[in-house]
Motif scaffolding. Structure first.
Motif, PDB file in Angstrom:
ATOM      1  N   ASP A 205     -17.894  -6.686 -25.990  1.00  0.00           N
ATOM      2  CA  ASP A 205     -19.253  -6.437 -26.008  1.00  0.00           C
ATOM      3  C   ASP A 205     -19.767  -5.476 -24.613  1.00  0.00           C
ATOM      4  N   LYS A 206     -20.218  -4.313 -25.280  1.00  0.00           N
ATOM      5  CA  LYS A 206     -20.883  -3.389 -24.393  1.00  0.00           C
ATOM      6  C   LYS A 206     -22.332  -3.508 -24.168  1.00  0.00           C
ATOM      7  N   VAL A 207     -22.981  -4.510 -24.889  1.00  0.00           N
ATOM      8  CA  VAL A 207     -24.415  -4.597 -24.638  1.00  0.00           C
ATOM      9  C   VAL A 207     -24.491  -5.625 -23.451  1.00  0.00           C
ATOM     10  N   LEU A 208     -24.023  -6.821 -23.783  1.00  0.00           N
ATOM     11  CA  LEU A 208     -24.078  -7.879 -22.545  1.00  0.00           C
ATOM     12  C   LEU A 208     -24.135  -7.339 -21.218  1.00  0.00           C
ATOM     13  N   ASN A 209     -25.209  -7.632 -20.382  1.00  0.00           N
ATOM     14  CA  ASN A 209     -25.130  -7.416 -18.898  1.00  0.00           C
ATOM     15  C   ASN A 209     -24.232  -8.206 -18.278  1.00  0.00           C
ATOM     16  N   TRP A 210     -22.922  -7.711 -18.183  1.00  0.00           N
ATOM     17  CA  TRP A 210     -22.076  -8.792 -17.563  1.00  0.00           C
ATOM     18  C   TRP A 210     -22.033  -8.899 -16.195  1.00  0.00           C
ATOM     19  N   ASP A 211     -22.752  -8.118 -15.206  1.00  0.00           N
ATOM     20  CA  ASP A 211     -22.761  -8.181 -13.859  1.00  0.00           C
ATOM     21  C   ASP A 211     -23.934  -9.670 -13.833  1.00  0.00           C
ATOM     22  N   LYS A 212     -24.986  -9.338 -14.631  1.00  0.00           N
ATOM     23  CA  LYS A 212     -26.076 -10.678 -14.743  1.00  0.00           C
ATOM     24  C   LYS A 212     -25.440 -11.996 -15.141  1.00  0.00           C
ATOM     25  N   TYR A 213     -24.461 -11.998 -16.118  1.00  0.00           N
ATOM     26  CA  TYR A 213     -23.943 -12.848 -16.847  1.00  0.00           C
ATOM     27  C   TYR A 213     -23.171 -13.765 -15.731  1.00  0.00           C
ATOM     28  N   ASN A 214     -22.320 -12.804 -15.204  1.00  0.00           N
ATOM     29  CA  ASN A 214     -21.376 -13.443 -14.098  1.00  0.00           C
ATOM     30  C   ASN A 214     -22.014 -13.957 -12.830  1.00  0.00           C
ATOM     31  N   GLU A 215     -23.195 -13.460 -12.597  1.00  0.00           N
ATOM     32  CA  GLU A 215     -24.120 -14.033 -11.578  1.00  0.00           C
ATOM     33  C   GLU A 215     -24.565 -15.282 -11.951  1.00  0.00           C
ATOM     34  N   CYS A 216     -25.228 -15.451 -13.073  1.00  0.00           N
ATOM     35  CA  CYS A 216     -25.677 -16.609 -13.755  1.00  0.00           C
ATOM     36  C   CYS A 216     -24.775 -17.777 -13.703  1.00  0.00           C
ATOM     37  N   LYS A 217     -23.544 -17.185 -13.918  1.00  0.00           N
ATOM     38  CA  LYS A 217     -22.456 -18.539 -14.138  1.00  0.00           C
ATOM     39  C   LYS A 217     -22.340 -19.411 -12.600  1.00  0.00           C
ATOM     40  N   LYS A 218     -22.887 -18.688 -11.775  1.00  0.00           N
ATOM     41  CA  LYS A 218     -22.927 -19.609 -10.389  1.00  0.00           C
ATOM     42  C   LYS A 218     -23.786 -20.829 -10.674  1.00  0.00           C
ATOM     43  N   LYS A 219     -24.773 -20.794 -11.642  1.00  0.00           N
ATOM     44  CA  LYS A 219     -25.845 -21.994 -11.812  1.00  0.00           C
ATOM     45  C   LYS A 219     -25.029 -22.921 -12.691  1.00  0.00           C
ATOM     46  N   TRP A 220     -23.799 -22.621 -13.538  1.00  0.00           N
ATOM     47  CA  TRP A 220     -23.408 -23.484 -14.605  1.00  0.00           C
ATOM     48  C   TRP A 220     -23.099 -24.994 -14.045  1.00  0.00           C
ATOM     49  N   PRO A 221     -23.637 -25.820 -15.000  1.00  0.00           N
ATOM     50  CA  PRO A 221     -23.206 -27.103 -14.689  1.00  0.00           C
ATOM     51  C   PRO A 221     -21.659 -27.520 -14.977  1.00  0.00           C
ATOM     52  N   LEU A 222     -21.161 -28.441 -14.795  1.00  0.00           N
ATOM     53  CA  LEU A 222     -19.623 -28.812 -14.926  1.00  0.00           C
ATOM     54  C   LEU A 222     -19.502 -28.854 -16.428  1.00  0.00           C
ATOM     55  N   MET A 223     -20.160 -29.108 -17.285  1.00  0.00           N
ATOM     56  CA  MET A 223     -19.613 -29.449 -18.758  1.00  0.00           C
ATOM     57  C   MET A 223     -19.909 -27.833 -19.557  1.00  0.00           C
ATOM     58  N   VAL A 224     -19.853 -26.859 -18.820  1.00  0.00           N
ATOM     59  CA  VAL A 224     -19.927 -25.752 -19.550  1.00  0.00           C
ATOM     60  C   VAL A 224     -18.663 -25.154 -19.988  1.00  0.00           C
TER      61      VAL A 224
END
Length: 278
Positions: A205-224
């Motif tokens: 995937d070259k369309v997804l903003n991976w930096d933003k995606y990885n930054e948002c992973k910090k907000k993931w709950p436990l069941m992701v």
């Protein structure tokens, strides 16, 4: 996504200034044009260019392939019905339903094969038709669907911007949903604890903003649960051809969708009689 209307506004402002000067130049030389009339001319041109630009921008979107459109006819197991909010893929199941938001400026019918495969697996699907093909303008449509249909278990999902808007809806309405299926999407909102959330991304995937995606992973709950599809890309979460800027996939579109269906069924964890109706 706010940067697009801001850029459009700036461009429209510049165009309006230039056109106003050209149109009023001769009258300004003779002194027969008042300041008030110049301002009226400017704002007429400004709003006209802004709305014309918006019409052109949103009127151009990526269409579903002919192969995808074949699935709009349904199958022996799945009946496809057009509804006020989009399309209803009614399969053999009666317990679980997925509301799906399409990607930005993508023909919603590009996801028809995925919807059919999910419905055949026992997960009825509601493929939402977004205003101007932008989920940002219809983020609350899941509520409209749930008001009109009755299912014991509701899930939400989406692709790219559709996934982001689906996640925002879930963050604001956690009591109404049993889980979320996010395809190359991420949530800037804090997702609720206690419900399963599957985040599916593709290796190429070259369309997804991976930096933003990885930054948002910090907000993931436990069941992701995060799943990476080897050889997949952004475009093959739907069936609309290769999206501009995307990487080449080394697996077929059918294989990528098959893995998405398997993940969805795993998330919902069916009973032994799943999909069976009396």
């Amino acid at each position: 996504m706010i940067i697009i209307p801001l850029l459009a506004a700036l461009m429209s402002f510049g165009v309006a200034m230039v056109l106003t000067r050209l149109i009023t130049w001769k009258r300004r030389k003779t002194g027969r044009l008042t300041k008030r009339r110049r301002l009226i001319t400017f704002f007429i041109i400004l709003f006209s260019s802004y709305f014309l630009g918006g019409f052109i921008y949103f009127g151009i979107y990526t269409h579903a392939t002919d192969h995808a459109l074949e699935f709009m006819n349904g199958t022996d197991l799945v009946h496809v019905e057009e509804i006020s909010d989009g399309y209803f893929f009614n399969g053999p199941g009666s317990r679980d339903a997925l509301i799906f938001y399409p990607g930005a400026k993508i023909d919603e019918k590009a996801y028809a094969e995925l919807m059919v495969k999910l419905a055949e697996s026992g997960i009825d699907c509601f493929l939402v038709k977004m205003p101007l093909h932008m989920a940002i303008f219809g983020g609350g449509k899941a509520g409209s669907v749930m008001e009109k249909y009755e299912y014991p278990c509701w899930y939400i999902g989406g692709h790219s911007l559709g996934g982001a808007m689906a996640a925002i809806y879930m963050a604001k309405n956690p009591e109404n949903l049993k889980g979320a299926l996010l395809l190359a999407g991420y949530s800037e909102e804090q997702l609720p604890e206690g419900v399963p959330i599957y985040s599916i991304v593709a290796e190429n995937d070259k369309v997804l903003n991976w930096d933003k995606y990885n930054e948002c992973k910090k907000k993931w709950p436990l069941m992701v649960k995060e799943i990476t599809i080897k050889g997949g890309n952004h475009s093959q979460f739907g069936d609309y051809g290769l999206q501009k800027g995307d990487g080449e996939a080394t697996i077929s579109c059918e294989e990528q969708m098959k893995q998405v269906v398997e993940a969805a069924v795993e998330m919902i964890k069916p009973d032994p009689d799943y999909g069976v109706t009396d």
